[in-house]
Design a protein around this motif. Structure first.
Motif, PDB file in Angstrom:
ATOM      1  N   TYR A  41       0.809  -1.216   0.000  1.00 31.08           N
ATOM      2  CA  TYR A  41       0.000   0.000   0.000  1.00 31.08           C
ATOM      3  C   TYR A  41       0.848   1.275   0.000  1.00 31.08           C
ATOM      4  O   TYR A  41       0.383   2.341  -0.407  1.00 31.08           O
ATOM      5  N   GLY A  42       2.089   1.155   0.444  1.00 36.16           N
ATOM      6  CA  GLY A  42       2.992   2.300   0.321  1.00 36.16           C
ATOM      7  C   GLY A  42       3.258   2.609  -1.143  1.00 36.16           C
ATOM      8  O   GLY A  42       3.263   3.776  -1.563  1.00 36.16           O
ATOM      9  N   LEU A  43       3.461   1.562  -1.935  1.00 35.22           N
ATOM     10  CA  LEU A  43       3.665   1.723  -3.370  1.00 35.22           C
ATOM     11  C   LEU A  43       2.386   2.234  -4.033  1.00 35.22           C
ATOM     12  O   LEU A  43       2.431   3.103  -4.912  1.00 35.22           O
ATOM     13  N   VAL A  44       1.250   1.711  -3.614  1.00 36.89           N
ATOM     14  CA  VAL A  44      -0.042   2.162  -4.156  1.00 36.89           C
ATOM     15  C   VAL A  44      -0.213   3.662  -3.939  1.00 36.89           C
ATOM     16  O   VAL A  44      -0.596   4.405  -4.860  1.00 36.89           O
ATOM     17  N   MET A  45       0.088   4.126  -2.738  1.00 35.85           N
ATOM     18  CA  MET A  45      -0.053   5.552  -2.434  1.00 35.85           C
ATOM     19  C   MET A  45       0.948   6.391  -3.230  1.00 35.85           C
ATOM     20  O   MET A  45       0.632   7.505  -3.666  1.00 35.85           O
TER      21      MET A  45
END
Length: 259
Positions: free
Chosen positions: A123-127
């Motif tokens: 989710y860090g990459l998604v954000m």
């Protein structure tokens, strides 16, 4: 004796060369600390020719290219890294960011898609991808990134407020209301956040009508309490719908008396 002397000479030369390389690397680091990026660049580009696989020098050189906004030179390094590590999602994301900055939307979308397929639950990459798309005005792509990530999770409210913010930018308050509903179903005590978002809008007549419908949608979805009726009343007053506003206030008072 001669063989020993040759070995000693080779060791001395190696030490000297390594020492020069290390000292130059340290000097470049100092230049970077002093924001003397042009001086650092001269040193680091020479070092990169000497040892193209030195990760520290390459990372410092990327830092210099970012600071001097030399996207072309930075992209050359990143594309080389991709050739060596094609399954690294972070490198693909960095490439996507650079493609966006150069106006190459198709390449950027392909790079970001590869990054997210390699690590869809990061989710860090998604954000990171979401924020890049939002910053460059690719709102539909940003929404798609977040909704795709949500589908792969077990949280129906995941990224709801972030998605709502994109719908707000586009004036699509009905879609924003869908996201508010998801958020409030999970966090029923956080209506104030939604209320503040709607109150901050300096809306024209059309937007106010859309906001009113959005509030109605929230009510239909089960969002209760006197605060939502008071919000509806304020929206109606701003549209000169005073009778409707009075009804909303009466409803709010009824709910308040039931607490």
């Amino acid at each position: 004796m001669k063989i020993t002397s040759v070995i000693i000479l080779i060791l001395l030369l190696t030490t000297c060369l390594f020492g020069d390389y290390a000292r130059n690397l340290e000097l470049a680091q100092r230049y970077i600390a002093l924001d003397k990026y042009d001086d650092a660049r001269v040193i680091l580009e020479k070092l990169a020719e000497e040892k193209p696989d030195d990760a520290r020098a390459q990372n410092m050189l990327k830092q210099v290219y970012r600071a001097t906004k030399d996207s072309k030179a930075l992209l050359a390094i990143i594309e080389k890294e991709l050739a060596q590590n094609p399954k690294d999602p972070e490198i693909w994301a960095d490439a996507g960011q650079l493609y966006l900055s150069q106006g190459e939307a198709k390449k950027a979308i392909e790079a970001y898609d590869k990054a997210l397929k390699l690590d869809p639950q990061n989710y860090g990459l998604v954000m990171k991808v979401f924020l890049a798309y939002r910053a460059w005005g690719y709102y539909d792509e940003a929404i798609s990134v977040l909704t795709t990530a949500r589908k792969g999770s077990d949280d129906p409210a995941l990224f709801a407020m972030e998605i709502a913010s994109l719908h707000e930018i586009g004036g699509d308050w009905e879609s924003a209301a869908d996201e508010y509903g998801r958020y409030l179903n999970k966090y029923p005590d956080r209506f104030r956040e939604v209320e503040d978002r709607m109150n901050e809008v300096s809306a024209d007549t059309t937007q106010l009508a859309a906001l009113e419908k959005a509030v109605e949608k929230l009510q239909e979805a089960g969002v209760q309490g006197d605060r939502i009726d008071r919000l509806q009343s304020r929206l109606q007053i701003r549209q000169n719908k005073y009778m409707d506003a009075a009804k909303s206030l009466i409803e709010a008072e009824k709910k308040r008396g039931q607490k």
